[in-house]
Motif scaffolding. Structure first.
Motif, PDB file in Angstrom:
ATOM      1  N   PHE A  56      12.393  86.742  13.167  1.00 60.71           N
ATOM      2  CA  PHE A  56      12.140  87.515  14.390  1.00 60.71           C
ATOM      3  C   PHE A  56      12.665  86.745  15.606  1.00 60.71           C
ATOM      4  O   PHE A  56      13.340  87.302  16.477  1.00 60.71           O
ATOM      5  CB  PHE A  56      10.633  87.765  14.532  1.00 60.71           C
ATOM      6  CG  PHE A  56      10.282  88.891  15.463  1.00 60.71           C
ATOM      7  CD1 PHE A  56       9.902  90.125  14.973  1.00 60.71           C
ATOM      8  CD2 PHE A  56      10.328  88.714  16.840  1.00 60.71           C
ATOM      9  CE1 PHE A  56       9.570  91.170  15.833  1.00 60.71           C
ATOM     10  CE2 PHE A  56      10.013  89.747  17.703  1.00 60.71           C
ATOM     11  CZ  PHE A  56       9.625  90.980  17.198  1.00 60.71           C
ATOM     12  N   MET A  57      12.377  85.456  15.625  1.00 59.91           N
ATOM     13  CA  MET A  57      12.813  84.635  16.754  1.00 59.91           C
ATOM     14  C   MET A  57      14.336  84.480  16.784  1.00 59.91           C
ATOM     15  O   MET A  57      14.970  84.692  17.826  1.00 59.91           O
ATOM     16  CB  MET A  57      12.163  83.255  16.674  1.00 59.91           C
ATOM     17  CG  MET A  57      12.673  82.298  17.747  1.00 59.91           C
ATOM     18  SD  MET A  57      12.210  80.590  17.426  1.00 59.91           S
ATOM     19  CE  MET A  57      13.211  80.201  16.009  1.00 59.91           C
ATOM     20  N   THR A  58      14.945  84.116  15.645  1.00 54.68           N
ATOM     21  CA  THR A  58      16.391  83.860  15.657  1.00 54.68           C
ATOM     22  C   THR A  58      17.168  85.139  15.960  1.00 54.68           C
ATOM     23  O   THR A  58      18.206  85.101  16.623  1.00 54.68           O
ATOM     24  CB  THR A  58      16.869  83.270  14.313  1.00 54.68           C
ATOM     25  OG1 THR A  58      16.493  84.148  13.253  1.00 54.68           O
ATOM     26  CG2 THR A  58      16.256  81.903  14.070  1.00 54.68           C
ATOM     27  N   THR A  59      16.656  86.280  15.501  1.00 57.08           N
ATOM     28  CA  THR A  59      17.307  87.557  15.802  1.00 57.08           C
ATOM     29  C   THR A  59      17.348  87.788  17.310  1.00 57.08           C
ATOM     30  O   THR A  59      18.367  88.163  17.887  1.00 57.08           O
ATOM     31  CB  THR A  59      16.555  88.715  15.115  1.00 57.08           C
ATOM     32  OG1 THR A  59      16.613  88.527  13.707  1.00 57.08           O
ATOM     33  CG2 THR A  59      17.147  90.068  15.466  1.00 57.08           C
ATOM     34  N   THR A  60      16.215  87.535  17.949  1.00 53.12           N
ATOM     35  CA  THR A  60      16.127  87.773  19.390  1.00 53.12           C
ATOM     36  C   THR A  60      17.048  86.837  20.165  1.00 53.12           C
ATOM     37  O   THR A  60      17.799  87.265  21.048  1.00 53.12           O
ATOM     38  CB  THR A  60      14.678  87.564  19.863  1.00 53.12           C
ATOM     39  OG1 THR A  60      13.801  88.255  18.980  1.00 53.12           O
ATOM     40  CG2 THR A  60      14.487  88.076  21.275  1.00 53.12           C
ATOM     41  N   LEU A  61      16.986  85.551  19.833  1.00 53.06           N
ATOM     42  CA  LEU A  61      17.796  84.567  20.572  1.00 53.06           C
ATOM     43  C   LEU A  61      19.286  84.857  20.415  1.00 53.06           C
ATOM     44  O   LEU A  61      20.030  84.912  21.400  1.00 53.06           O
ATOM     45  CB  LEU A  61      17.481  83.152  20.069  1.00 53.06           C
ATOM     46  CG  LEU A  61      16.072  82.620  20.370  1.00 53.06           C
ATOM     47  CD1 LEU A  61      15.869  81.245  19.726  1.00 53.06           C
ATOM     48  CD2 LEU A  61      15.827  82.541  21.872  1.00 53.06           C
ATOM     49  N   ALA A  62      19.724  85.060  19.186  1.00 52.54           N
ATOM     50  CA  ALA A  62      21.156  85.276  18.944  1.00 52.54           C
ATOM     51  C   ALA A  62      21.641  86.531  19.661  1.00 52.54           C
ATOM     52  O   ALA A  62      22.728  86.551  20.253  1.00 52.54           O
ATOM     53  CB  ALA A  62      21.429  85.391  17.440  1.00 52.54           C
ATOM     54  N   THR A  63      20.839  87.579  19.640  1.00 53.57           N
ATOM     55  CA  THR A  63      21.266  88.858  20.214  1.00 53.57           C
ATOM     56  C   THR A  63      21.332  88.792  21.739  1.00 53.57           C
ATOM     57  O   THR A  63      22.301  89.256  22.359  1.00 53.57           O
ATOM     58  CB  THR A  63      20.311  89.980  19.764  1.00 53.57           C
ATOM     59  OG1 THR A  63      20.199  89.929  18.355  1.00 53.57           O
ATOM     60  CG2 THR A  63      20.820  91.332  20.194  1.00 53.57           C
ATOM     61  N   GLY A  64      20.300  88.222  22.328  1.00 53.60           N
ATOM     62  CA  GLY A  64      20.297  88.100  23.783  1.00 53.60           C
ATOM     63  C   GLY A  64      21.494  87.296  24.267  1.00 53.60           C
ATOM     64  O   GLY A  64      22.175  87.663  25.232  1.00 53.60           O
TER      65      GLY A  64
END
Lengths: 489, 114
Positions: A312-320
């Motif tokens: 959940f965290m890595t998805t958010t960081l990479a996408t932003g």
């Protein structure tokens, strides 16, 4: 009519299983100790095997010994997976439909929506009949294709299939995986938008599921799959793919490129303007894709556990980061940051992080975000022009390039620090030769997608033709294929 | 007296000002249409993922006013005053002769119908 006649043998069986699991004993079976019962419950907290504490030194469970934790779904894990399944469906309907629909000209907006709906229905039917079984059964004992044990959902019940999840009902697992099988062919339509017959597309997708998707998904995610490095100790290619960089994005993206070249360019491509008819719909769809992708990525842990939390965290960081970097690249290139740039960057970030999301830490996800903002941007704005292919909505530039990039970077950035499952079968190669295994998986995916798509496309072209009549294409597919219009003023 | 028709192509954001100026000058009716066109003003460029499109046709508003010849000059003055920004793309005013005007409700003709 008695109850028993109405329901056959099921009430008796259900009752007896229920009684066995509640009581934990049969008249002649050994009773579990309190320690064993507590260990079963504790396994739920860590997404572990509830039967582990029942096994003797040789790993066998004494005949009849069981606890209430065995053979049932865990409510938290099951709840998250039902939510995730709905989120992944939401990515296609209406996320991808609006993202793509906004990017075409207004005369073709409904053709995109119809293709997404048509694929959803067709794949649902195939998945129930044999698709799920060909991917997730293992009765063929083949690393390439699953089996027919679950055909027509035989035996797919609320009990978990412990090959894939200790605490998630198999019926929920099968629905979750079905949403992936739906969105993958739906991604292809971006490259071939505005110029394929609806009937030809559905026929293509039907064949493509059998020739490309079902085998590839079994190879990567099947318990005895060829490239399932994490769970299959005997995998010939010890690759990893958390949420579908190869299965979903590479397969759809490379197939899309081939199909768009066989199909040819849109009439008037390069001569008349073909700008998006609604950047507003496109942005709305992008937001839905991003939200839905949490089900896609964090849901791929098949549990509401620590691996899911990390994803959940890595998805958010990479996408932003990727959304921002793409727009910054545009700014330095042409002097303006565009909404389509932010949207494309967000989708590219989601694509590139997909295979890595459950295996990388925060720093890894930032590296992925930067790469996702730059490499697909370069392909969409430069490489496409150099070669002149008409990848209408950039399925190749975003999904094939992003999926390939992600599969490669996963091999470099994966760390067992965030996912202990990497220690099970891959301890020797993570951080060392894993990236070579990833390259082998990339090669297999490329060959299967390109050869499979080429064969299917030429067969359908010979049978019924792929393109609508020139007149129909000029008028727009909404009227010619569906006899309706998207907007009536 | 002879009737004339004025067609004025103006910038869309000037529509309200022009309407008010014409009303103050005693002009009682007009028709406005959203149109696209270009003259000496260049269009603009749109870029979607690297594909550049030059948009030549720019949005304008076309005003149509029918009036007696005696009122033409004050209407032109009003439009010029309200629609002018001094920059390229302010538009044009065309004055055309008109054969006949008929009010549908009363079947009045000529100046009575304006």
């Amino acid at each position: 009519m008695t109850i028993q006649n109405m329901f056959g043998w099921r009430p008796l069986l259900v009752l007896s299983v229920f009684w066995m699991s509640i009581a934990g004993v049969r008249a002649d079976a050994p009773a579990p100790t309190l320690e064993q019962r507590v260990a079963g419950l504790e396994a739920y907290l860590g997404n572990g095997d509830p039967t582990a504490a029942l096994k003797d030194a040789k790993g066998n469970i004494p005949d009849g010994l069981t606890t209430a934790s065995v053979g049932v779904a865990g409510p938290g894990h099951n709840g998250w997976m039902m939510t995730s399944a709905a989120l992944v469906l939401f990515m296609t309907l209406p996320g991808l439909a609006l993202f793509y629909g906004g990017l075409v000209r207004s005369k073709n907006v409904l053709s995109i929506l119809a293709q997404c709906l048509g694929i959803t229905g067709l794949v649902t039917l195939l998945w129930w009949a044999v698709g799920y079984s060909l991917v997730f059964d293992d009765s063929f004992k083949s690393p390439i294709l699953g089996g027919l044990g679950f055909a027509f959902f035989k035996g797919v019940t609320s009990a978990p299939n412990t090959n894939y999840a200790y605490w998630v009902s198999q019926n929920v697992f099968s629905m979750y995986q079905m949403m992936f099988a739906i969105i993958t062919p739906a991604l292809i339509i971006g490259a071939i938008a505005e110029r394929i017959k609806f009937s030809a597309l559905l026929l293509f997708v039907g064949a493509w599921m059998f020739i490309v998707y079902f085998p590839l998904a079994h190879m990567v995610w099947g318990v005895n799959g060829l490239m399932n490095g994490v769970w299959n100790a005997g995998a010939a290619i010890k690759a990893i793919d958390f949420a579908g960089g190869t299965v979903v994005h590479m397969s759809s993206g490379w197939s899309a490129l081939i199909l768009c070249m066989i199909l040819g360019k849109r009439l008037g491509f390069g001569k008349e303007p073909m700008p998006p008819h609604s950047m507003v719909l496109c942005m709305v769809g992008t937001g839905m894709l991003w939200v839905g992708w949490y089900g896609f990525n964090a849901g791929s842990a098949v549990a509401a556990d620590g691996v899911a939390a990390n994803a959940f965290m890595t998805t958010t960081l990479a996408t932003g980061v990727a959304a921002f970097v793409w727009a910054v690249a545009e700014y330095f290139d042409k002097g303006k940051a565009s909404v389509l740039g932010f949207c494309s960057g967000a989708v590219a970030g989601l694509v590139v992080v997909t295979p890595a999301t459950g295996f990388i830490d925060a720093s890894g996800s930032i590296i992925i975000g930067v790469a996702a903002g730059l490499v697909p941007w370069f392909f969409c704005t430069r490489v496409k022009r150099w070669f002149g292919y008409d990848d209408a909505l950039d399925t190749f530039g975003v999904h094939a390039v992003g999926g390939t990039l992600g599969a490669f970077l996963t091999g470099i950035l994966a760390t067992a620090d965030v996912n202990a499952n990497l220690n099970t079968n891959l301890k020797e190669i993570v951080g060392k030769t894993l990236v070579a295994e990833q390259c082998k998986a990339i090669a297999v995916t490329l060959v299967l997608s390109i050869v499979g798509t080429t064969v299917i496309a030429f067969v359908i072209k010979a049978l019924m033709g792929l393109r609508p009549a020139a007149e129909a294409e000029r008028e727009g597919l909404d009227v010619s294929d569906h006899e309706e219009k998207g907007y009536i003023y | 007296m002879a009737l004339k028709k004025i067609e004025a192509i103006i910038k869309p954001f000037k529509l309200e000002e022009v309407k008010e100026a014409l009303t103050e000058a005693g002009i009682e009716g007009m028709t406005a249409t959203e149109v696209k066109g270009f003259g000496r003003q260049k269009g603009h460029t749109e870029i979607y993922r690297g594909s550049e499109y030059t948009v030549d046709f720019l949005p304008k508003v076309k005003l149509e006013i029918v009036l007696p010849e005696a009122s033409v000059q004050k209407a032109i003055t009003a439009i010029l005053k309200a629609a002018k920004t001094g920059k390229i793309g302010d538009g044009k005013i065309f004055v055309l002769p008109l054969d006949e005007v008929i009010r549908i409700r009363t079947e009045d003709k000529g100046e009575k119908a304006v």
